[in-house]
Design a protein around this motif. Sequence first.
Motif, PDB file in Angstrom:
ATOM      1  N   ALA A 190       0.869  -1.180   0.000  1.00 40.90           N
ATOM      2  CA  ALA A 190       0.000   0.000   0.000  1.00 40.90           C
ATOM      3  C   ALA A 190       0.904   1.227   0.000  1.00 40.90           C
ATOM      4  CB  ALA A 190      -0.910   0.008   1.222  1.00 40.90           C
ATOM      5  N   SER A 191       0.334   2.366  -0.344  1.00 37.70           N
ATOM      6  CA  SER A 191       1.089   3.616  -0.278  1.00 37.70           C
ATOM      7  C   SER A 191       1.445   3.902   1.176  1.00 37.70           C
ATOM      8  CB  SER A 191       0.255   4.771  -0.829  1.00 37.70           C
ATOM      9  OG  SER A 191      -0.109   4.528  -2.165  1.00 37.70           O
ATOM     10  N   ALA A 219      -8.053  -4.672  -4.336  1.00 34.17           N
ATOM     11  CA  ALA A 219      -7.335  -3.467  -3.922  1.00 34.17           C
ATOM     12  C   ALA A 219      -8.341  -2.403  -3.515  1.00 34.17           C
ATOM     13  CB  ALA A 219      -6.454  -2.950  -5.058  1.00 34.17           C
ATOM     14  N   VAL A 220      -7.838  -1.384  -2.829  1.00 34.46           N
ATOM     15  CA  VAL A 220      -8.642  -0.225  -2.458  1.00 34.46           C
ATOM     16  C   VAL A 220      -7.834   1.022  -2.786  1.00 34.46           C
ATOM     17  CG1 VAL A 220      -9.771   1.042  -0.588  1.00 34.46           C
ATOM     18  CG2 VAL A 220      -9.857  -1.465  -0.618  1.00 34.46           C
ATOM     19  N   LEU A 221      -8.438   1.937  -3.541  1.00 37.60           N
ATOM     20  CA  LEU A 221      -7.834   3.235  -3.833  1.00 37.60           C
ATOM     21  C   LEU A 221      -8.509   4.302  -2.985  1.00 37.60           C
ATOM     22  CD1 LEU A 221      -7.623   3.187  -7.740  1.00 37.60           C
ATOM     23  CD2 LEU A 221      -5.810   2.677  -6.096  1.00 37.60           C
ATOM     24  N   GLU A 222      -7.772   5.358  -2.697  1.00 30.16           N
ATOM     25  CA  GLU A 222      -8.324   6.551  -2.034  1.00 30.16           C
ATOM     26  C   GLU A 222      -7.958   7.759  -2.875  1.00 30.16           C
ATOM     27  OE1 GLU A 222      -8.076   5.158   2.644  1.00 30.16           O
ATOM     28  OE2 GLU A 222      -6.479   6.407   1.835  1.00 30.16           O
ATOM     29  N   PHE A 223      -8.859   8.743  -2.894  1.00 35.63           N
ATOM     30  CA  PHE A 223      -8.641   9.966  -3.637  1.00 35.63           C
ATOM     31  C   PHE A 223      -8.737  11.149  -2.685  1.00 35.63           C
ATOM     32  CE2 PHE A 223     -10.015   6.843  -6.676  1.00 35.63           C
ATOM     33  CZ  PHE A 223      -9.157   7.064  -7.743  1.00 35.63           C
ATOM     34  N   ALA A 224      -7.814  12.096  -2.815  1.00 32.29           N
ATOM     35  CA  ALA A 224      -7.806  13.286  -1.960  1.00 32.29           C
ATOM     36  C   ALA A 224      -9.133  14.011  -2.102  1.00 32.29           C
ATOM     37  CB  ALA A 224      -6.652  14.200  -2.345  1.00 32.29           C
ATOM     38  N   GLY A 225      -9.709  14.412  -0.992  1.00 30.07           N
ATOM     39  CA  GLY A 225     -10.962  15.138  -0.991  1.00 30.07           C
ATOM     40  C   GLY A 225     -12.196  14.257  -1.044  1.00 30.07           C
ATOM     41  N   ASP A 226     -12.020  12.943  -1.164  1.00 30.37           N
ATOM     42  CA  ASP A 226     -13.153  12.016  -1.196  1.00 30.37           C
ATOM     43  C   ASP A 226     -12.982  11.042  -0.029  1.00 30.37           C
ATOM     44  OD1 ASP A 226     -15.133  10.147  -1.672  1.00 30.37           O
ATOM     45  OD2 ASP A 226     -14.651   9.897  -3.794  1.00 30.37           O
ATOM     46  N   PRO A 227     -13.821  11.124   0.977  1.00 27.50           N
ATOM     47  CA  PRO A 227     -13.644  10.269   2.159  1.00 27.50           C
ATOM     48  C   PRO A 227     -13.980   8.793   1.925  1.00 27.50           C
ATOM     49  CG  PRO A 227     -15.664  11.532   2.371  1.00 27.50           C
ATOM     50  CD  PRO A 227     -14.978  12.021   1.114  1.00 27.50           C
TER      51      PRO A 227
END
Length: 117
Positions: A49-50, A71-79
């Motif tokens: 993971a990052s 996998a799971v991605l996350e995006f800045a500004g999106d909780p």
Amino acid sequence: MTSSTKPARSSGNLFEAVAQSGSTLDEHVDALVERSGVTIERIVSTGQASPPGFWYDSPRAEWVVLLTGAAVLEFAGDPRPHPLKPGDHVMIEAHCRHRVAWTSDTEPSVWLAVYYP
């Protein structure tokens, strides 16, 4: 064939050597094509993971598809987390800050990523 001569074609298998790649502690990245600002990579993740607080912020757009694993991605500004299963793909525009929050550690997660201007 001389060293300056390029083969007329190349081929391979995206799943070949995944077992060997998955046996290491590091994520494995293979550049399959690099031409005219376009890069196509095969990425094999096995629980990576990052790092905490790290965000990718690429000047190039990225289209990515998960071929195997999870996998799971996350995006800045999106909780909300963005879980991916095989066949799911995501278009990530240039400078869209994102991170890999999780990849399966029980099976290799094989990604195909296309980066372009």
